[in-house]
Motif scaffolding. Structure first.
Motif, mmCIF file in Angstrom:
data_model
loop_
_atom_site.group_PDB
_atom_site.id
_atom_site.type_symbol
_atom_site.label_atom_id
_atom_site.label_comp_id
_atom_site.label_asym_id
_atom_site.label_seq_id
_atom_site.Cartn_x
_atom_site.Cartn_y
_atom_site.Cartn_z
ATOM 1 N N SER A 9 0.801 -1.226 0.000
ATOM 2 C CA SER A 9 0.000 0.000 0.000
ATOM 3 C C SER A 9 0.832 1.274 0.000
ATOM 4 C CB SER A 9 -0.913 0.054 1.233
ATOM 5 O OG SER A 9 -1.836 -0.989 1.244
ATOM 6 N N ASP A 38 -3.938 -1.270 -3.096
ATOM 7 C CA ASP A 38 -5.199 -0.552 -2.877
ATOM 8 C C ASP A 38 -4.975 0.955 -2.978
ATOM 9 O OD1 ASP A 38 -3.610 -0.538 -0.571
ATOM 10 O OD2 ASP A 38 -5.328 -0.308 0.753
ATOM 11 N N GLN A 39 -3.755 1.354 -3.340
ATOM 12 C CA GLN A 39 -3.389 2.772 -3.405
ATOM 13 C C GLN A 39 -2.768 3.072 -4.777
ATOM 14 O OE1 GLN A 39 -4.084 4.960 -0.937
ATOM 15 N NE2 GLN A 39 -4.986 3.317 0.256
ATOM 16 N N PRO A 40 -3.566 3.550 -5.718
ATOM 17 C CA PRO A 40 -3.071 3.740 -7.080
ATOM 18 C C PRO A 40 -1.935 4.744 -7.231
ATOM 19 C CG PRO A 40 -5.320 4.583 -6.853
ATOM 20 C CD PRO A 40 -4.988 3.872 -5.584
ATOM 21 N N THR A 41 -1.757 5.653 -6.262
ATOM 22 C CA THR A 41 -0.690 6.649 -6.362
ATOM 23 C C THR A 41 0.500 6.332 -5.460
ATOM 24 O OG1 THR A 41 -1.743 8.040 -4.680
ATOM 25 C CG2 THR A 41 -2.330 8.483 -6.983
ATOM 26 N N THR A 57 -4.437 -2.641 -9.440
ATOM 27 C CA THR A 57 -4.904 -1.629 -8.497
ATOM 28 C C THR A 57 -6.392 -1.818 -8.255
ATOM 29 O OG1 THR A 57 -3.255 -0.084 -9.312
ATOM 30 C CG2 THR A 57 -5.073 0.844 -8.068
ATOM 31 N N TYR A 58 -6.736 -1.941 -6.997
ATOM 32 C CA TYR A 58 -8.141 -2.080 -6.590
ATOM 33 C C TYR A 58 -8.440 -0.980 -5.586
ATOM 34 C CZ TYR A 58 -7.762 -6.688 -8.684
ATOM 35 O OH TYR A 58 -7.559 -7.728 -9.566
ATOM 36 N N ARG A 59 -9.443 -0.177 -5.879
ATOM 37 C CA ARG A 59 -9.848 0.892 -4.962
ATOM 38 C C ARG A 59 -11.022 0.398 -4.134
ATOM 39 N NH1 ARG A 59 -8.867 3.608 -9.931
ATOM 40 N NH2 ARG A 59 -7.159 5.114 -9.731
ATOM 41 N N LYS A 61 -12.970 1.659 -2.014
ATOM 42 C CA LYS A 61 -14.150 2.535 -1.925
ATOM 43 C C LYS A 61 -15.018 2.501 -3.179
ATOM 44 C CE LYS A 61 -12.264 5.500 1.588
ATOM 45 N NZ LYS A 61 -11.666 6.739 1.992
ATOM 46 N N SER A 62 -14.492 1.936 -4.253
ATOM 47 C CA SER A 62 -15.297 1.843 -5.471
ATOM 48 C C SER A 62 -16.161 0.575 -5.496
ATOM 49 C CB SER A 62 -14.408 1.907 -6.713
ATOM 50 O OG SER A 62 -13.593 0.750 -6.795
ATOM 51 N N TYR A 69 -15.129 -6.358 -3.053
ATOM 52 C CA TYR A 69 -13.721 -6.005 -3.284
ATOM 53 C C TYR A 69 -12.851 -7.256 -3.320
ATOM 54 C CZ TYR A 69 -9.034 -4.367 -1.859
ATOM 55 O OH TYR A 69 -7.689 -4.153 -1.743
#
Length: 188
Positions: A9, A38-41, A57-59, A61-62, A69
């Protein structure tokens, strides 16, 4: 070859260390299929790309909920025929979907001598509480936060004039040696 996925992460320093050791042949018979984050940036994403790995990448919250998830993550793990999951600074609790699918096959490293100082800022807590020593722990992952069965630990002293940054560096040095050793012993 045993296929593993690495979950991260943040900065990805433990991930990078593992990848360096795989490439040098220190970690043998292990294929890292991808980096999962889980943190694309996060900095780990760039490291994954530098190592030529797919970065998934998995967010969270989406998704509707944790179940959805983890089901999505599990589909990708299954598609890559992943046998083990190695957490390297992954800052989410693993839920039942992944725990059931990978029972006894998820490893984590934590910067304290568990069971002391579970969760975030373990190094700061040890320093602020006046501990004389701390270290790092590799453990199996269960449903709790840093509560799984301990596999191995390494200790280091806390000096009177220690800064958090200096202590973090010493613990990282321990982690860079201990985690690959445990991975090689456990994952065959």
């Amino acid at each position: 070859m045993v296929k593993i996925a690495i979950f991260a992460s943040g900065s990805g320093t433990n991930f990078d260390n593992i990848m360096q050791r795989v490439k040098k042949g220190v970690l043998r018979n292990i294929e890292v299929t991808a980096l999962y984050t889980d943190q694309p940036t996060a900095a780990c994403v760039q490291l994954g790309q530098q190592h030529g790995l797919p970065v998934h990448t998995y967010r969270p919250k989406s998704y509707v909920d944790k179940l959805a998830y983890e089901q999505d993550v599990l589909k990708q793990l299954e598609a890559e025929q992943v046998e083990w999951i190695v957490l390297a600074g992954y800052m989410r609790l693993i839920g039942n979907t992944l725990l059931d699918a990978y029972e006894g096959k998820i490893l984590n490293i934590h910067p304290s001598l568990l069971p002391k100082y579970k969760g975030i800022d373990a190094i700061g807590k040890a320093l602020n509480n006046g501990e004389l020593e701390t270290g790092t722990t590799v453990h199996y992952v269960d449903a709790g936060m840093d509560t799984g069965q301990i596999i191995a630990q390494r200790k280091c002293p806390i000096y009177q004039d220690d800064t958090k940054a200096a202590l973090e560096d010493r613990i990282k040095s321990l982690e860079y040696e201990l985690y690959p050793e445990v991975i090689q012993q456990i994952i065959r």
